[in-house]
Each structure stands twice: as structure tokens, then as C-alpha cells.
Design an enzyme around this catalytic site. Structure first.
Site, short mmCIF file in Angstrom:
data_model
loop_
_atom_site.label_atom_id
_atom_site.label_comp_id
_atom_site.label_asym_id
_atom_site.label_seq_id
_atom_site.Cartn_x
_atom_site.Cartn_y
_atom_site.Cartn_z
N ASN A 128 0.75 -1.22 0.09
CA ASN A 128 0.14 -0.09 0.08
C ASN A 128 0.95 1.26 0.13
O ASN A 128 1.59 1.46 -0.99
CB ASN A 128 -1.36 0.10 1.01
CG ASN A 128 -0.93 -0.37 2.50
OD1 ASN A 128 -0.20 -1.33 2.64
ND2 ASN A 128 -0.85 0.68 3.39
N ASP A 129 0.75 2.11 0.83
CA ASP A 129 1.48 3.30 1.06
C ASP A 129 2.73 3.42 0.45
O ASP A 129 3.63 2.73 1.02
CB ASP A 129 1.36 4.21 2.23
CG ASP A 129 -0.01 4.21 2.84
OD1 ASP A 129 -0.04 4.50 4.17
OD2 ASP A 129 -1.14 3.60 2.23
#
Lengths: 646, 201
Positions: A128-129
Site C-alpha cells: 500500500n502506501d
């Protein structure tokens, strides 16, 4: 786009593909520089009936023609996914709203095609991020939220990769794992600060063994190692606990630090008070002890939790990026937040008053969280860094999946990162940022095909003969004929991509654009298009959209139409750029004023069956289009293997 | 086989100048086919006394290329069969070459008024800067620390940058850097071959 030998090539008829069964017109074996339409008179279609001779409809509702445009008969499910909150215990997929009984019969051929070749992604599993991006000793470093155990979100650790050029990445060992009590439930997002003496400081959020969100310090074990493989967590972590009055699960994602005029380092951390998103501020001298600065950098009611705050200066006059600590004349600042409640990234340009530690947006009506977005598609948790080697500010953004958890697990991976984008202030429009893929992506361009001044009449689809269509860099310009612009009686419609009927909803002056990842019979296609509306004052208003409603015959994938208004100045042609890389499509309008990223999962328009078309589904306007398409090479993203012989 | 001798200038010298002092002579013979990496055989050195400088241009004769390389070495203590030492010398030589080329590019940029040429040169400067600042120094560090794999990556990266610079001029009427880029390419090829030797054993 200009070439001395260009001439107008008028379309002789509407080219109509057959929806039933494959149709393969004879294709010239060699590259064709200009597109000549060949009469395929024997293929008359519902399609041609739908569009030829159709006249102006002044209603917003889609007509029965829309049904004919799509051969599928079942209704399109609305992919309303529950908002994803990190409070959920690890290992639980947030896609449980998809009913697995309805999952499409995916096979390996379809799933393996989805993997990208020039977008960053780890070899497998969930990402993700983006975290702590930086440039150090000749290498770009990229860290990311990674689940080493599966293709769904879980106990997150920090993955790591390096590159010389932001495009060709080499995977390195995990930088940090969840091995301390203070990050046992996840080594979450953080940012890097490079001190003037070259030291690298990493601040990140740890989710403790009791799921409390704390901030921690880490730094390279060996600063002389240009690859920064090994990291040390500061022995006296955590360095920051949630302050009184702030929820213990509402305190995360520290920013890059910037120098104050007093010589202290300042960071911001996002949080919320009831439904007001807020930016907390802390000062430090050594990144080990912090003092809370009274007040808030900024707050906007009704926006909810502010994740992944980013705060940086932007040059008003120049084209270069600025180091995070810069302030002064000819400098504005940007506050960007990721809203947990709607999973979108918002920003606002404004001024930073250092003395009072206050950010004031230029336009209160478009304040942070209620105004502009970096990207109107799937793009979240984004983060910039200042690249001192090329003096630019570069933006990373997480592009998640919009398919089902079942597919993610079956294919063994989930998520990609956007191609890094340079971020500058759009001087011509004022308070809007421009984003554009970094120039290094152009080193992947292979051969190109150019199509100049194609006149596309209302209701037509033009195939663009290129070799393959899953890895492309497309640049295109469009002009609507003046007569249609002046004479159209249709005016003052409100158009919004997300509530529209997509490319099938016809208007006088739109939609028109490109169909990417389309197959020959157009049973699957992804329109990226402009839709122009004339206001009651005669002013034109343009929207730029990406339509996934017919991207795939599969039922368990996202079908939304993404996009937004894009400012078009007087005397500007409509221009777009699209990066197609298998299941990710990144689109940019007017040099990056409006960006739309989408995920597409075709079942048929894959491998050799993928095609590219130009289309004009307007009812009145003829559009003149010039398109240049490059085949894109793979970036050969692979593990760094020092023992390998080249 | 192309037989020729490539003269690598000692750091501080610019191309084309005669060396001021006599040098020790240590010769490597290696052959390359167009698509393969150079294969190195250590042929053994000439006598360790003063020798002449051999300066011949490489000539395209047949499909296979072999470039006979003379490395001029002013350090009499460098043993003749020390590939690691040779690799270091090579890399430092390339660094000197690249640094020189970078200054040359910057001079050309100042002198030219041709906008297209200026853009091409600026691109090349941007290619050579990381080579000089980071890539080659890191390669040298890596070699001396025995991290031949990383050195290999660095050398390939240097190659890519030189290549990218060269490509900028393809099709142009003016290509002021082609000779220098060419020499850089050959030097880097040799360095890559030596490091590969080191990597393999």
C-alpha cells in the site's frame, strides 16, 4: 505533433466492428503511418444503427441506444466498497463486501496478464502506501507498506527498492519488520528527512502491541552504503505518543521535517477531532525529543481523519521544485491529506505563516479535503519528496486494486505504485498543481506510430493500427470544429463524470477520446475522454473522464466512471496523455491539470487481442485528432542480486 | 578479429597528448564479438622496464572485434596478475576520462549558440554528472571492498548513461562527443569484463 508532410485524412465512413465473434480485418503487415479508413460495408451493426443519423437529445438520461452499445445484458453492479480503516485487525480483507458467489471464472491467462511491466510493484503480495522516498548518493530509494504474508493487507512491514532513474527498480531486502513492541502490529507509513550534513532521518508510525499509534525514529546502519540496506531503530523508541485529547488510533504518518527560522525541525502529523480533520505540529532539535506546538497547522471541519499529510513549498515563478525547508517570496505552500473517509487525496495551495504556524488556503471554498484532488481515480496515500539531483518535487501514489479479493489472492499480488510525477504550480491557472510523469519514463519508449489530423465524425470509432496495445504511452490533441461550437443549441448542462452514463452518454460536444484496452468487437473497452458543455454565457466547460463501466465482461471488478472538470484556456487545444500498462491506466489532461488513474481487468482485450481506438460519440461535433503512440518497454524491475553475472 | 591498441590516458592527461614519462607495461588481450561481453585472457606482461607507448586505432575488419588493451601503469609495485588492482586502475581511469569529458561538455555548452545542440549537450551533462559524482566512485569503493556484484551493477549503469548520451546525437549532423563516448564505452566494456572475472572467481 507537427510533421511537414501531414494532410487531412477524412474518414469515409463509420468503421463498425462486429460484437458477435471475432472480426479481423486484413491488417497491413508493416507499420502504417497514416490511418485510412477502409469500407467494411458488410459489417453493419447495432452500433452503426445506434449512432448514424442519431440526433440531438437534450435529456441527460441515457436512451435505449446505450443498451445497444453494450452487448452485455445484466446490470452493472455498483462497486461500493466499505471504507477501509486500519483499525481492523490484521489479515482481514476489506473487500469482504464482494460476494464471492458472483466471482467471475478467472483463469491464469487472464490474471497473469494483469501484472504491470513498468510500474513499481513487488514480486508478489500486498503493497500500500509509499514511504520515505529519497535520493541519496546517486540512488533513488523507495520504501513501501508491504505484507510479506499474503495478497491482502496484514501486519505491514517496510519493503525497499532502489533505482538510478525512478523507473528501473531493484528490489532490496525488507528495510524494517514488525519486531518491536512499538510496531508489532505494523510498521506503518513514514517520511524521510535529509539533514544538511547528509544524515538520513526516518520517522514512521508504529502500531504497538496494543494498537496504539506512536511515532518512531530510524536511521541507516551504514551511511556509507549507498544502497542503505540495513536500518537501525532508535533504541529509545517511541519518540512520540498520542497527546492528550487525541485518539490513540488517530495519530499517524509523520511528514518530512522542515527547518524553522529558529533552527528547529518541524513536522506535522494528521489526526481528527470529532469530524474535523486536523494537522498537529511538533518541533524538535534532534528528532528524539519533541515539543508540541500550540494550535494546529490547519483544520477543516467535516473531512474526518487526515492520513498521510504532506506539506511542502512550491515555486510561484519557477519550474523547479523546492527543498522542503524553503520559504519566502515567490513561494506558496501545499497541504495535502488523504481522507480516510473517502479514500481520496486532496490538496490546497496557500500561504504558510511560519510565525503563527498557520496555513491559509488561497481559496477557502476549495480548502483541503473539500476541493481539488491529485487524481480523480484510484490514487491514495500519496507522498512527495524533493529530488535534489534534478531539483524537482516528485510525487508517489498508491494505486490499489478494484477487483475482488478472490482475484488478488489467486494472482498472488495486489497494488502498484503510480509512475512518479513531477509536481509544479500551474502558472496559467494559479492555484492548481500540475502533475506529469517523470521524463525518465520516456526512456522506455520504443517505436512510435503517429496519426495526424484525423477528422472523426460524430458517432464514429476509428481503429489505430499499432502493433500491441497493452504497454503504451499515448499523447493526443483534439479540436472541436468551430461550427459545432457556435451552433450547438444544447447548453448549460451539468456534467459530472461519476454520475454520467460514461462514454455511451451522448452530448452535442462530447464524449470523444480514446478507447484503450479494447478488443476488436468492442465487447470490452476503456474510454478516456473529454466531454465539453457550453454554458449559458457561451463559455465552454470541459470534463475529463475514464470510464470503466465496459472495461471488462467480469462482474466482480470496479465499473465506475472517474474524472473531473479540467480548465482549458482560450486558444488551447484539448490534450491528453495516457500511460497504459496492462491493468493500470494513468491519464493526464491539459499537461497534468486533471489526472485520472484507473485499474482495468479485461478478460478478452488482453495480449494480442488488445487494441486502441479513437472515438467520437458526440452528436454534433466533428473532432480533429492527432495521436502519437509509443510502444513501451518493460522496466525489468527485479531483485538486486550482487552475485549474479550481469 | 580487430587488432589494435587502445591507449588509456593516465589521470590528469587529456587525450592526444604524449605521456611525459615512461610507464610500466601490462597488457591484457581480450576479444569481443559484437553481442558478447569481452572475454579476458591475461597474456602476461612485457618486461618491467620502460617501454614505448603503443598507439593504434582499432579497425573494423571482420565480425569479431578484439581490442588489445594497454594499461599504462606508473606503479612498479602493481603485480602483473592482480585483476582487482587492475580493475581499480581501470575504474579510476574511466573516472578521469568521464570527469574530463564532463568539463569538455560544459565548455561546449558555454560556446554553442545552437539551441538543439545545447539541449543535447545538457542532456549529456546530466548523464555524466551521476557517473562522475556517484557511479564510478561507488564502483571503485565496491571493488576495493570486494563487493564485485555491486561494482558490476555500477559499471553497467555507467555504460547506460554513456549510451543514453550517445543516442541523443543519433541522426544529428553534429556529434561532438562521439569519439569520447566511444572511448568511454570501450573502457567501460573492459572494466565490466574484468569485474566479471573477479565475480566468477
Amino acid at each position: 505533433m507537427g510533421s511537414p508532410s501531414s494532410s487531412h485524412s477524412e474518414l469515409l465512413c463509420s468503421y463498425v466492428p462486429v460484437p458477435d465473434g471475432p472480426h479481423s480485418p486484413a491488417e497491413p503487415p508493416r507499420k502504417v503511418m497514416k490511418v485510412f479508413v477502409i469500407f467494411c460495408g458488410m459489417l453493419v451493426l447495432l452500433f452503426i444503427l445506434a449512432f448514424n443519423g442519431d440526433h440531438v437529445t437534450s435529456t441527460l438520461t441515457t436512451t435505449t441506444n446505450e443498451q445497444e452499445f453494450s452487448p452485455r445484458t445484466h446490470t452493472v453492479p455498483c462497486s461500493t466498497l466499505k471504507p477501509f480503516s486500519r483499525g481492523v485487525s490484521s489479515g482481514v480483507s476489506w473487500k469482504s463486501s464482494f460476494n464471492n458467489d458472483e466471482s467471475y471464472p478467472w483463469n491464469n491467462t487472464m490474471l497473469s496478464w494483469q501484472r504491470t511491466v513498468f510500474h513499481f510493484q513487488p514480486e508478489k503480495n500486498w503493497m500500500n502506501d509509499p514511504n520515505g522516498p529519497l535520493y541519496y548518493k546517486g540512488w533513488y530509494h523507495f520504501f513501501y507498506q508491504y505484507n510479506p504474508k499474503g495478497a491482502v493487507w496484514g501486519v505491514i512491514v517496510w519493503g525497499h527498492a532502489v533505482s538510478r532513474d525512478l523507473i528501473h527498480w531493484l528490489h532490496l531486502p525488507l528495510a524494517m519488520v514488525a519486531d518491536q513492541w512499538y510496531d508489532k502490529n505494523g510498521v506503518w507509513t513514514g517520511s524521510a528527512t535529509i539533514l544538511p550534513d547528509g544524515q538520513v532521518i526516518m520517522l514512521y508510525t508504529g502500531s504497538t502491541n496494543e494498537s496504539v499509534q506512536v511515532q518512531n525514529l530510524a536511521y541507516p546502519a551504514d551511511p556509507s552504503d549507498p544502497l542503505l540496506v540495513d536500518w537501525i531503530k532508535y533504541p529509545s523508541n517511541p519518540v512520540l505518543f498520542p497527546p492528550p485529547g487525541i485518539g490513540t488510533m488517530d495519530f499517524r504518518d509523520p511528514t518530512t521535517a522542515w527547518l524553522t527560522s529558529e533552527g528547529k525541525w518541524r513536522i506535522s502529523i494528521g489526526s481528527k477531532l470529532n469530524k474535523t480533520g486536523i494537522a498537529l505540529v511538533y518541533d524538535t532539535n534532534d528528532f528524539k525529543t519533541y515539543e508540541r506546538v500550540e494550535g494546529l497547522l490547519h483544520a477543516v471541519p467535516g473531512t474526518g481523519m487526515w492520513e498521510c499529510i504532506d506539506f511542502f513549498p512550491i515555486s510561484i515563478k519557477g519550474e523547479n521544485g523546492l527543498d522542503t525547508s524553503i520559504n519566502g517570496e515567490n513561494v506558496k505552500h501545499v497541504v495535502k491529506v488523504s481522507l480516510d473517509d473517502d479514500r481520496h487525496d486532496y490538496y490546497a495551495v496557500g500561504t504558510y505563516d511560519e510565525k503563527n504556524v498557520k496555513f491559509t488556503p488561497d481559496d477557502l471554498k476549495n480548502d483541503v479535503g473539500i476541493g481539488l484532488r491529485y487524481d480523480y481515480g484510484i490514487f491514495y496515500a500519496s507522498k512527495t519528496f524533493y529530488d535534489q539531483s534534478k531539483e524537482r518535487r516528485v510525487l508517489w501514489g498508491w494505486i490499489g486494486e478494484s477487483d475482488s479479493e478472490y482475484s488478488d489472492v489467486a494472482k498472488g499480488w495486489a497494488s502498484v505504485q503510480g509512475i512518479p510525477r513531477t509536481v509544479t504550480l500551474n502558472k496559467k491557472t494559479g492555484s492548481r498543481l500540475l502533475q506529469w510523469p517523470v521524463a525518465e519514463v520516456e526512456s522506455l519508449r520504443l517505436r512510435s506510430d503517429e496519426f495526424e489530423n484525423l477528422k472523426v465524425k460524430p458517432g464514429s470509432v476509428v481503429p489505430l493500427e499499432i502493433e500491441t496495445a497493452a504497454q503504451l504511452d499515448i499523447v493526443a490533441e483534439f479540436e472541436i470544429d468551430n461550427k459545432a461550437l457556435e451552433m450547438t443549441s444544447q447548453f448549460n448542462r451539468e456534467y459530472e463524470c461519476s454520475t454520467s452514463g460514461g462514454a455511451a452518454e451522448r452530448g452535442a460536444l462530447g464524449p470523444f477520446g480514446l478507447l484503450v484496452l479494447a478488443n476488436e468487437d468492442l465487447s470490452e473497452y476503456t474510454p478516456t475522454y473529454f466531454y465539453v458543455v457550453k454554458g449559458s454565457d457561451g463559455q465552454l466547460k470541459t470534463s475529463f473522464c475514464s470510464d470503466q463501466s465496459r472495461s471488462s465482461l467480469a462482474t466482480d471488478v470496479g465499473k465506475k466512471i472517474f474524472g473531473s472538470f479540467v480548465p482549458v484556456l482560450e486558444d488551447e487545444k484539448l490534450s491528453l496523455r495516457i500511460l497504459v500498462d496492462h491493468s493500470v491506466v494513468e491519464s493526464f489532461a491539459q499537461g497534468g491539470r486533471t489526472c485520472v488513474t484507473s485499474r482495468v481487468y479485461p478478460t478478452k482485450a488482453i495480449y494480442g487481442a488488445a487494441r486502441l481506438f479513437l472515438f467520437n460519440n458526440a452528436t454534433e461535433a466533428t473532432v480533429t485528432a492527432s495521436v502519437k503512440v509509443w510502444q513501451m518497454n518493460s522496466a525489468f524491475i527485479r531483485p538486486f542480486n550482487p552475485n549474479q553475472r550481469n | 578479429m580487430i587488432r589494435g591498441t587502445l591507449w588509456i590516458p593516465w589521470p590528469g592527461e587529456t587525450l592526444g597528448l604524449e605521456p611525459q614519462q615512461p610507464f610500466l607495461f601490462c597488457r591484457l588481450v581480450f576479444s569481443t564479438t559484437r553481442s558478447e561481453h569481452p572475454v579476458i585472457n591475461l597474456v602476461g606482461s612485457e618486461s618491467q622496464t620502460e617501454c614505448e607507448v603503443k598507439k593504434k586505432k582499432s579497425v573494423n575488419t571482420t565480425e569479431e572485434e578484439a581490442v588489445e588493451l594497454s594499461i599504462l601503469h606508473s606503479n612498479p609495485l602493481a603485480p602483473k596478475s592482480d585483476p582487482k588492482g587492475m580493475a581499480l586502475i581501470m575504474v579510476n581511469d574511466i573516472l578521469a576520462n568521464a570527469t574530463d569529458t564532463l568539463s569538455y561538455i560544459e565548455e561546449l555548452i558555454k560556446q554553442t549558440s545552437d539551441e538543439q545542440l545545447e539541449q543535447q549537450l545538457a542532456f549529456c551533462a546530466e548523464s555524466y554528472i551521476p557517473v562522475v559524482k556517484y557511479i564510478l566512485p561507488q564502483a571503485a569503493d565496491a571493488i576495493s571492498q570486494g563487493r564485485f556484484g555491486f561494482a558490476s551493477y555500477c559499471i553497467v549503469d555507467a555504460q547506460k548513461e554513456v549510451n543514453a548520451c550517445d543516442k541523443k546525437f543519433s541522426g544529428s549532423s553534429q556529434a561532438p562527443l562521439s569519439d569520447r563516448n566511444d572511448i568511454m564505452q570501450k573502457l567501460v566494456d573492459v572494466a565490466a569484463a574484468i569485474v566479471k572475472l573477479l565475480l566468477n572467481g
